[in-house]
Scaffold this active site. Structure first.
Site, mmCIF file in Angstrom:
data_model
loop_
_atom_site.group_PDB
_atom_site.id
_atom_site.type_symbol
_atom_site.label_atom_id
_atom_site.label_comp_id
_atom_site.label_asym_id
_atom_site.label_seq_id
_atom_site.Cartn_x
_atom_site.Cartn_y
_atom_site.Cartn_z
ATOM 1 N NE ARG A 1 -11.903 0.445 7.444
ATOM 2 C CZ ARG A 1 -10.874 0.511 6.605
ATOM 3 N NH1 ARG A 1 -10.898 1.380 5.601
ATOM 4 N NH2 ARG A 1 -9.821 -0.256 6.768
ATOM 5 C CB CYS B 1 1.152 1.912 6.937
ATOM 6 S SG CYS B 1 -0.426 2.678 7.328
ATOM 7 C CD GLU C 1 -12.633 -2.872 9.414
ATOM 8 O OE1 GLU C 1 -12.807 -1.805 10.047
ATOM 9 O OE2 GLU C 1 -11.505 -3.360 9.200
ATOM 10 C CG ASP D 1 -2.377 -3.887 8.426
ATOM 11 O OD1 ASP D 1 -1.212 -3.502 8.624
ATOM 12 O OD2 ASP D 1 -3.140 -3.356 7.602
ATOM 13 C CB CYS E 1 -7.411 -4.646 11.839
ATOM 14 S SG CYS E 1 -7.119 -4.825 13.624
ATOM 15 C CB ALA E 2 -9.843 -8.127 7.551
ATOM 16 N N GLY F 1 -9.230 -5.528 2.574
ATOM 17 C CA GLY F 1 -9.140 -6.921 2.164
ATOM 18 C C GLY F 1 -7.870 -7.332 1.454
ATOM 19 N N GLY F 2 -6.946 -6.406 1.233
ATOM 20 C CA GLY F 2 -5.730 -6.769 0.516
ATOM 21 C C GLY F 2 -4.961 -7.890 1.194
ATOM 22 C CE LYS F 3 -1.181 -5.272 5.534
ATOM 23 N NZ LYS F 3 -1.733 -4.131 4.780
#
Length: 454
Positions: free
Chosen positions: A137, A230, A132, A177, A108-109, A112-114
């Site tokens: 997105r 989160c 994704e 994530d 679930c990218a 793109g931070g992770k």
């Protein structure tokens, strides 16, 4: 205004610590970024900027910066020297700990931070698949993969269930994530507060369980799966993991190092369903310099029975001999040719990552490193290639000051004398884009859609 039902639940969960939790909403946000390890060392960057402060303890290359700094308006941001990322959000990829040469999936990218953090840890070796489900997105994800100069990533757009059928027991490590109710972002996002409801929590929990089912199929025996959210909602955190472990005895929770401010999971909530949840990780905004997060590190037994995908089925692409114009460009402008197999998408040419699976049947946005396009018996290099290369790897370079770089990023031409042809434009040693010199004028090839005024 925080939802009353949310506050009542948190009060019951936290007891005496509830007042500290509530007080955290009046505290200023901590700003952070992560240095791109593919672009050079942290020490080099700290000599060039003065806004990096304390390190983020749990993330390699992670730094806090002051509220007065504007790193997103700096040419180094456009050069992919760092990624602006909330500190707690750096924890899941850090716990996954991928190594060079592995097959890694970020399921679930976006945005793109992770994924970019995983790529830094892999040091450009192995295969990173970034998926994704939402097409728009996925485009943002692909853009961030390009900006950070990542060459070994396959960016795709699929539902997890589809990928599970395609890649059984294929990946060494998987990051989930998961989409969630976003309670950990309430301090930063009014939108997350407005969308909150008990019904949304229930919907998210079911979706998370479905995603984990797909991830379980794709992980090889002995592999690691990191699940993160989160949110503070136990239904989406310990509840989802507890439910998953009951269905999958071949998985178990791994014990991981908890940094100061991190705690174990909420095993006191419905204790019979939360056995062993102390091995999961809670990040609380009143205990550390970051927002709310939950992380669970799962290991698949080495003896688990998997219908493993035949590892020999890989995309072979085409050879250099079938890319004459690219071969000429390499010889003329690169000091060291790029080796490997290539693939064409129309006029576009890409360099495939190691161990690339067959692409037929996949919705692909980026199949590796974008090298450029064939244009009437010549080759035009891609912006992604510029961000991937380092100035020392290219024959013709032009290094700009910060002020000059701002002009370049806005699309202005530059004046320069020298041998005509393609030049790698850089800013204080970091690659930024291409220019083409002719008659003392450097034509600006920074993509029009990315141009801005800094």
């Amino acid at each position: 205004m925080l939802p009353e039902q949310f506050l009542n639940r948190m009060k019951n969960l936290l007891g005496e610590e509830y007042a500290d939790f509530l007080a955290s909403y009046d505290r200023p946000n901590f700003q952070s970024l992560r240095v791109n390890l593919l672009k050079g060392g942290e020490e080099d960057l700290t000599k060039k900027v003065n806004f990096l402060k304390d390190k983020v303890p749990w993330a390699e290359g992670g730094y806090y910066y002051g509220n007065e700094a504007r790193p997103g308006r700096h040419p180094f941001h456009e050069a992919g020297v760092y990624y602006i990322q909330e500190a707690s959000a750096m924890a899941p990829a850090a716990f996954l700990a991928p190594r060079p040469g592995e097959r890694v999936l970020d399921l679930c990218a976006a945005p793109g931070g992770k994924s970019t953090q995983l790529a830094g840890a892999m040091r450009g070796k192995g295969l990173l698949v970034c998926n994704e489900i939402h097409p728009q997105r996925a485009k943002i994800l692909s853009g961030n993969i390009e900006r950070m100069g990542i060459g070994n990533a396959l960016v795709i757009n699929h539902e997890p269930a589809y990928l599970a059928k395609r890649f059984p027991a294929y990946f060494d490590k998987i990051l989930v994530d998961a989409p969630c109710s976003g309670e950990g972002m309430f301090r930063k996002s009014q939108e997350a507060i407005a969308e909150w409801s008990p019904e949304n929590i229930e919907m998210c929990a079911q979706r998370q369980r479905d995603i984990l089912e797909s991830a379980a199929v794709m992980l090889r025996a002995g592999g690691r799966l990191v699940y993160s959210t989160c949110t503070f909602a136990p239904e989406e955190d310990e509840g989802t993991i507890s439910s998953f472990l009951k269905k999958h005895p071949e998985f178990y929770l791994e014990e991981v190092e908890k940094y100061p401010g991190m705690t174990g999971g909420m095993s006191s909530v419905q204790e019979t369903d939360r056995e062993g949840m102390d091995k999961t990780v809670r990040l609380w905004p009143y205990k550390l310099k970051g927002e709310g997060h939950f992380v669970a590190c799962l290991k698949k037994e080495d003896e688990a029975k998997d219908g493993a995908l035949e590892l020999g089925i890989e995309e072979k692409g085409i050879s250099l001999k079938e890319c004459k114009e690219w071969e000429v460009f390499q010889d003329q402008y690169l000091k060291v040719p790029l080796s490997g197999f290539y693939i064409k998408f129309g006029e576009q040419l890409y360099l495939l990552p190691e161990k690339m699976p067959l692409l037929a049947g996949l919705k692909v946005l980026r199949p590796g490193l974008h090298l450029g396009a064939f244009k009437k018996n010549r080759f035009e290099p891609a912006h992604g290639l510029a961000l991937f290369l380092k100035p020392k790897e290219v024959k013709n370079t032009l290094d700009l000051s910060l002020q000059e770089a701002s002009s370049y990023l806005s699309g202005q031409t530059l004046l320069k004398e020298g041998e005509k042809g393609w030049y790698l434009i850089s800013v204080e040693g970091y690659s930024l884009g291409w220019g083409k010199l002719s008659g003392g004028v450097m034509k600006n090839h920074y993509p029009k859609g990315l141009r801005l005024c800094l």
